[in-house]
Design a protein around this motif. Structure first.
Motif, mmCIF file in Angstrom:
data_model
loop_
_atom_site.group_PDB
_atom_site.id
_atom_site.type_symbol
_atom_site.label_atom_id
_atom_site.label_comp_id
_atom_site.label_asym_id
_atom_site.label_seq_id
_atom_site.Cartn_x
_atom_site.Cartn_y
_atom_site.Cartn_z
ATOM 1 N N ARG A 88 0.849 -1.186 0.000
ATOM 2 C CA ARG A 88 0.000 0.000 0.000
ATOM 3 C C ARG A 88 0.890 1.242 0.000
ATOM 4 N NH1 ARG A 88 -5.427 -0.787 1.840
ATOM 5 N NH2 ARG A 88 -5.849 -2.969 2.311
ATOM 6 N N GLN A 89 0.342 2.350 -0.428
ATOM 7 C CA GLN A 89 1.098 3.600 -0.462
ATOM 8 C C GLN A 89 0.688 4.478 0.714
ATOM 9 O OE1 GLN A 89 0.188 4.861 -4.547
ATOM 10 N NE2 GLN A 89 2.208 4.157 -5.190
ATOM 11 N N SER A 90 1.687 4.934 1.474
ATOM 12 C CA SER A 90 1.411 5.792 2.623
ATOM 13 C C SER A 90 2.606 6.701 2.856
ATOM 14 C CB SER A 90 1.128 4.960 3.879
ATOM 15 O OG SER A 90 2.257 4.163 4.215
ATOM 16 N N GLN A 136 1.709 -6.521 -7.090
ATOM 17 C CA GLN A 136 0.561 -7.077 -6.391
ATOM 18 C C GLN A 136 -0.056 -6.047 -5.445
ATOM 19 O OE1 GLN A 136 0.278 -10.396 -3.226
ATOM 20 N NE2 GLN A 136 0.561 -11.473 -5.161
ATOM 21 N N PRO A 137 -0.651 -4.979 -5.983
ATOM 22 C CA PRO A 137 -1.290 -3.970 -5.127
ATOM 23 C C PRO A 137 -2.451 -4.581 -4.339
ATOM 24 C CG PRO A 137 -1.873 -3.624 -7.418
ATOM 25 C CD PRO A 137 -0.808 -4.664 -7.414
ATOM 26 N N ARG A 138 -2.674 -4.037 -3.140
ATOM 27 C CA ARG A 138 -3.717 -4.605 -2.279
ATOM 28 C C ARG A 138 -4.611 -3.518 -1.695
ATOM 29 N NH1 ARG A 138 0.032 -9.006 0.987
ATOM 30 N NH2 ARG A 138 0.600 -10.269 -0.833
ATOM 31 N N ASP A 139 -4.958 -2.527 -2.494
ATOM 32 C CA ASP A 139 -5.839 -1.463 -1.997
ATOM 33 C C ASP A 139 -7.144 -1.399 -2.777
ATOM 34 O OD1 ASP A 139 -4.924 -0.465 -4.402
ATOM 35 O OD2 ASP A 139 -4.509 1.544 -3.635
ATOM 36 N N GLY A 140 -7.451 -2.465 -3.499
ATOM 37 C CA GLY A 140 -8.703 -2.512 -4.245
ATOM 38 C C GLY A 140 -8.600 -2.102 -5.699
ATOM 39 N N SER A 141 -7.428 -1.642 -6.129
ATOM 40 C CA SER A 141 -7.210 -1.280 -7.534
ATOM 41 C C SER A 141 -6.118 -2.173 -8.108
ATOM 42 C CB SER A 141 -6.774 0.182 -7.653
ATOM 43 O OG SER A 141 -6.296 0.452 -8.974
ATOM 44 N N PRO A 142 -6.302 -2.678 -9.328
ATOM 45 C CA PRO A 142 -5.263 -3.528 -9.916
ATOM 46 C C PRO A 142 -4.066 -2.751 -10.463
ATOM 47 C CG PRO A 142 -7.078 -3.276 -11.448
ATOM 48 C CD PRO A 142 -7.497 -2.591 -10.176
ATOM 49 N N PRO A 171 -1.388 9.402 0.395
ATOM 50 C CA PRO A 171 -1.069 10.283 -0.731
ATOM 51 C C PRO A 171 -2.009 10.071 -1.909
ATOM 52 C CG PRO A 171 0.452 8.441 -0.658
ATOM 53 C CD PRO A 171 -0.395 8.338 0.582
ATOM 54 N N THR A 172 -2.146 11.110 -2.717
ATOM 55 C CA THR A 172 -2.934 11.048 -3.945
ATOM 56 C C THR A 172 -1.997 10.783 -5.118
ATOM 57 O OG1 THR A 172 -4.542 12.614 -3.066
ATOM 58 C CG2 THR A 172 -4.505 12.311 -5.457
ATOM 59 N N PRO A 173 -2.238 9.724 -5.897
ATOM 60 C CA PRO A 173 -1.354 9.428 -7.027
ATOM 61 C C PRO A 173 -1.257 10.600 -7.995
ATOM 62 C CG PRO A 173 -2.797 7.565 -6.599
ATOM 63 C CD PRO A 173 -3.291 8.682 -5.740
ATOM 64 N N GLY A 174 -0.040 10.853 -8.452
ATOM 65 C CA GLY A 174 0.198 11.892 -9.432
ATOM 66 C C GLY A 174 0.401 13.279 -8.860
ATOM 67 N N VAL A 175 0.160 13.461 -7.565
ATOM 68 C CA VAL A 175 0.322 14.765 -6.923
ATOM 69 C C VAL A 175 1.699 14.849 -6.287
ATOM 70 C CG1 VAL A 175 -0.522 16.330 -5.131
ATOM 71 C CG2 VAL A 175 -2.144 15.000 -6.511
ATOM 72 N N ARG A 176 2.484 15.841 -6.670
ATOM 73 C CA ARG A 176 3.832 16.003 -6.123
ATOM 74 C C ARG A 176 3.761 16.521 -4.689
ATOM 75 N NH1 ARG A 176 4.177 16.774 -11.509
ATOM 76 N NH2 ARG A 176 5.959 15.831 -12.589
ATOM 77 N N VAL A 177 4.375 15.791 -3.780
ATOM 78 C CA VAL A 177 4.359 16.158 -2.374
ATOM 79 C C VAL A 177 5.697 16.804 -2.018
ATOM 80 C CG1 VAL A 177 4.090 15.332 -0.009
ATOM 81 C CG2 VAL A 177 2.871 14.181 -1.889
ATOM 82 N N PRO A 178 5.704 18.039 -1.498
ATOM 83 C CA PRO A 178 6.960 18.629 -1.036
ATOM 84 C C PRO A 178 7.466 17.859 0.192
ATOM 85 C CG PRO A 178 5.235 20.299 -1.271
ATOM 86 C CD PRO A 178 4.566 18.965 -1.334
ATOM 87 N N THR A 237 5.830 4.249 2.460
ATOM 88 C CA THR A 237 5.721 2.919 1.862
ATOM 89 C C THR A 237 5.237 3.150 0.431
ATOM 90 O OG1 THR A 237 3.420 2.553 2.605
ATOM 91 C CG2 THR A 237 5.183 1.859 4.078
ATOM 92 N N ILE A 238 6.006 2.651 -0.515
ATOM 93 C CA ILE A 238 5.808 3.048 -1.910
ATOM 94 C C ILE A 238 4.843 2.144 -2.668
ATOM 95 C CG2 ILE A 238 8.050 4.153 -1.992
ATOM 96 C CD1 ILE A 238 9.054 1.648 -3.491
ATOM 97 N N GLY A 239 4.330 1.115 -1.977
ATOM 98 C CA GLY A 239 3.370 0.239 -2.624
ATOM 99 C C GLY A 239 4.032 -0.894 -3.384
ATOM 100 N N SER A 240 3.232 -1.641 -4.101
ATOM 101 C CA SER A 240 3.686 -2.831 -4.807
ATOM 102 C C SER A 240 3.519 -2.677 -6.316
ATOM 103 C CB SER A 240 2.896 -4.051 -4.330
ATOM 104 O OG SER A 240 3.183 -5.183 -5.123
ATOM 105 N N VAL A 241 4.599 -2.943 -7.036
ATOM 106 C CA VAL A 241 4.520 -2.979 -8.498
ATOM 107 C C VAL A 241 3.617 -4.123 -8.951
ATOM 108 C CG1 VAL A 241 5.836 -3.471 -10.613
ATOM 109 C CG2 VAL A 241 6.768 -1.887 -8.899
#
Length: 255
Positions: A162-164, A202-208, A179-186, A196-200
């Motif tokens: 997961r991404q956090s 096998q994502p597990r947040d409900g989106s493939p 975080p929101t995907p695609g939004v640059r965070v300072p 945590t940058i997530g999984s290339v």
């Protein structure tokens, strides 16, 4: 590695998903990425461990950073009797790999420091325990261990699929947000950050959609990415390989 001006693609938990890896590498190229870091679990669950390792070995030859994950460790020395689905298929993964591929996995470090960045698979405190950063206390433990290292301001890991993002505020308290995907965070180096940058693979947040992140050192920005890929092909490859149906189903469900 010229860290003063670097766009670093952070990828983790590929899990032998060749289709997802290629899609993320293509996307990263389009984003002007200059360097790559792979934060472990290159194999496990997926149908193409050898091809994934070959791709990453080639990138490592060109300077990419690569870490060991728990599934990589299992693939080198499979347990005699697996207690989990991942452990039960480690022997299959082991048998798909050549001696050189297994030696590559076996020789990978669990952590790497690159100037102000500490790269891990799980956490900076006792990385061999493979702790999951699901909540703030574990994130705080990891950041606390990283604080003992000179100049580290960022801890980047995977493992949780997961991404956090967490940061320590001026009052010393740890703050967390999704975080929101695609939004640059300072991500100012005046603070401490853990992501945590997530999984290339096998994502597990409900989106493939595949997950990875890009750290821009010059602008002190972090952007979390989601990438569409042919998960049906990845799932079909799992079924053709005779691996558990569940591994294919979870790609389509993102769980």
């Amino acid at each position: 590695m010229h860290t003063a001006s670097m766009r670093l693609a952070l990828m983790s938990d590929i899990h032998a998903n060749l289709q997802a890896l290629q899609a993320c590498l293509d996307h990263a190229r389009e984003q002007g990425v200059t360097h790559h870091a792979f934060l472990g679990d290159l194999v496990g669950y997926g149908a193409d461990p050898g091809a994934v390792i070959d791709q990453i070995m080639a990138l490592a030859h060109d300077g990419a950073l690569v870490l060991k994950g728990n599934h990589d460790e299992l693939a080198v020395v499979p347990p005699a009797a697996g207690q989990t689905l991942g452990e039960s298929t480690a022997q299959w993964t082991h048998e798909q790999l050549t001696h050189d591929q297994r030696a590559f996995l076996d020789g990978l470090p669990m952590t790497l420091q690159v100037d102000r960045l500490l790269l891990v698979h799980a956490t900076a405190d006792a990385p061999e325990r493979w702790r999951y950063v699901y909540e703030s206390q574990v994130a705080a433990d990891s950041l606390g261990a990283a604080a003992a290292l000179q100049d580290v301001r960022y801890v980047y890991g995977g493992h949780v699929h997961r991404q956090s993002l967490y940061f320590r505020g001026a009052d010393g308290l740890l703050m967390a947000f999704v975080p929101t995907p695609g939004v640059r965070v300072p991500v100012s180096p005046r603070r401490q950050w853990l992501a945590t940058i997530g999984s290339v693979g096998q994502p597990r947040d409900g989106s493939p959609k595949a997950m990875y992140a890009i750290h821009d050192t010059e602008r002190s920005q972090l952007v979390f990415c989601r990438v569409a890929y042919d998960y049906h092909a990845a799932a079909e490859a799992i079924l053709r390989a005779g691996l558990p149906d569940f591994f294919a189903e979870r790609l389509e469900l993102g769980r």
